[in-house]
Design an enzyme around this catalytic site. Structure first.
Site, PDB file in Angstrom:
ATOM      1  N   ASP A  85     -61.701  62.274 125.544  1.00 46.15           N
ATOM      2  CA  ASP A  85     -61.493  63.626 125.055  1.00 46.15           C
ATOM      3  C   ASP A  85     -61.989  64.546 126.182  1.00 46.15           C
ATOM      4  O   ASP A  85     -62.765  64.113 127.039  1.00 46.15           O
ATOM      5  CB  ASP A  85     -62.296  63.831 123.773  1.00 46.15           C
ATOM      6  CG  ASP A  85     -62.285  65.271 123.325  1.00 46.15           C
ATOM      7  OD1 ASP A  85     -61.191  65.845 123.223  1.00 46.15           O
ATOM      8  OD2 ASP A  85     -63.380  65.837 123.107  1.00 46.15           O
ATOM      9  N   ASP A 115     -62.799  68.574 125.969  1.00 45.25           N
ATOM     10  CA  ASP A 115     -63.786  69.595 125.598  1.00 45.25           C
ATOM     11  C   ASP A 115     -64.996  68.953 124.910  1.00 45.25           C
ATOM     12  O   ASP A 115     -64.856  68.334 123.857  1.00 45.25           O
ATOM     13  CB  ASP A 115     -63.163  70.615 124.633  1.00 45.25           C
ATOM     14  CG  ASP A 115     -61.948  71.326 125.223  1.00 45.25           C
ATOM     15  OD1 ASP A 115     -62.017  71.741 126.380  1.00 45.25           O
ATOM     16  OD2 ASP A 115     -60.941  71.462 124.500  1.00 45.25           O
TER      17      ASP A 115
HETATM   18  C1  BG6 Z   1     -59.901  70.739 121.315  1.00 43.85           C
HETATM   19  C2  BG6 Z   1     -61.164  71.452 120.919  1.00 43.85           C
HETATM   20  O1  BG6 Z   1     -60.156  69.993 122.475  1.00 43.85           O
HETATM   21  O2  BG6 Z   1     -58.849  71.651 121.565  1.00 43.85           O
HETATM   22  C3  BG6 Z   1     -60.878  72.372 119.740  1.00 43.85           C
HETATM   23  O3  BG6 Z   1     -62.160  70.510 120.566  1.00 43.85           O
HETATM   24  C4  BG6 Z   1     -59.733  73.311 120.075  1.00 43.85           C
HETATM   25  O4  BG6 Z   1     -62.042  73.080 119.420  1.00 43.85           O
HETATM   26  C5  BG6 Z   1     -58.507  72.489 120.462  1.00 43.85           C
HETATM   27  O5  BG6 Z   1     -59.418  74.126 118.957  1.00 43.85           O
HETATM   28  C6  BG6 Z   1     -57.308  73.354 120.835  1.00 43.85           C
HETATM   29  O6  BG6 Z   1     -57.588  74.046 122.034  1.00 43.85           O
HETATM   30  P1  BG6 Z   1     -56.658  75.135 122.693  1.00 43.85           P
HETATM   31  O7  BG6 Z   1     -57.211  75.249 124.093  1.00 43.85           O
HETATM   32  O8  BG6 Z   1     -55.253  74.643 122.667  1.00 43.85           O
HETATM   33  O9  BG6 Z   1     -56.823  76.384 121.897  1.00 43.85           O
HETATM   34 MG    MG Z   2     -64.033  67.437 122.075  1.00 46.50          MG
END
Ligand code: BG6
Ligand code: MG
Length: 211
Positions: A7, A9
């Site tokens: 993963d 983030d």
């Molecule tokens: C995930 C995060 O990696 O991505 C979430 O953990 C986030 O918190 C999701 O909502 C979507 O991200 P983005 O950048 O497309 O808004």
């Molecule tokens: Mg994550």
């Protein structure tokens, strides 16, 4: 095992904090209660899915158009926060783990729900390390659905059973297990009952011991 699917983030980079700050700003502006416990439920969940969770606490209801505008506004705040990301923003142990796996001849992939994945990987300067990158633009269902990880295994040309997933999200641990993979839970997922292994973070562990 042949591969590790990370993963992004909250596992490789601390952008989970910027997601929190951007949603907090939206919640404040809309006078909606939001805290870190609610934020933990957003981990691994798509942008629109996250918004729906935040709006559970709203006293007014929003039209589909208004929701779209809110999600767009949040992404604007988020993008301005990640604009200045540098390789120094990688979480401790992340780069070492990637290098160890590459040196051991293992395949590595990203399995993220984020549509900003490529932008982040480019800013961190690590895009070229990955044998496959699956992000929020390529999937129909976000975690806990296993789609992102199954697509990862497919792109790597390995069986799900040959993959280890590293996740900080409850939704991501569930997705990895539904995909038939082994899961290492870190950060806020380190005590998840479905995780096969757990660690505080990638710092101080030898990832090769888990595969
Ligand atoms: C995930 C995060 O990696 O991505 C979430 O953990 C986030 O918190 C999701 O909502 C979507 O991200 P983005 O950048 O497309 O808004
Ligand atoms: Mg994550």
């Amino acid at each position: 095992m042949k591969a590790v699917i990370f993963d992004l983030d909250g596992v490789l980079v601390s952008t989970d904090e910027y997601h929190f700050e951007a949603w907090k700003q939206i919640a404040n502006e809309e006078h909606i209660y939001f805290d870190r416990n609610i934020n933990d439920r957003l981990r691994g969940v798509s942008r629109m899915g996250s918004l729906e969770i935040i709006l559970e606490r709203s006293r007014i209801s929003y039209s589909a158009e208004e929701k779209k505008a809110l999600a767009k506004r949040k992404n604007g705040y988020y993008i301005s926060k990640i604009k200045n990301l540098t390789p120094n923003d990688m979480l401790p142990g992340a780069l070492i783990s990637i290098n160890r796996l590459k040196n051991a001849g293992k395949l590595i992939a990203i399995g993220s729900s984020s549509k900003n994945t490529l932008l982040i990987l480019e800013k961190l300067g690590i895009k070229e390390y990955f044998d496959a990158i699956i992000d929020g633009n390529q999937i129909k269902k976000s975690k806990p659905d296993p789609e992102v990880f199954l697509l990862g295994a497919q792109k790597l040309n390995v069986e799900p059973q040959q993959c280890l997933v590293v996740e900080d999200a409850a939704s991501g641990v569930e997705a990895g297990k539904s995909a038939g993979m082994k899961v290492l839970g870190v950060g806020s997922a380190k005590n998840h009952p479905l995780a096969d292994y757990s660690a505080d973070s990638l710092a101080g562990i030898d990832i090769l011991r888990y595969i």
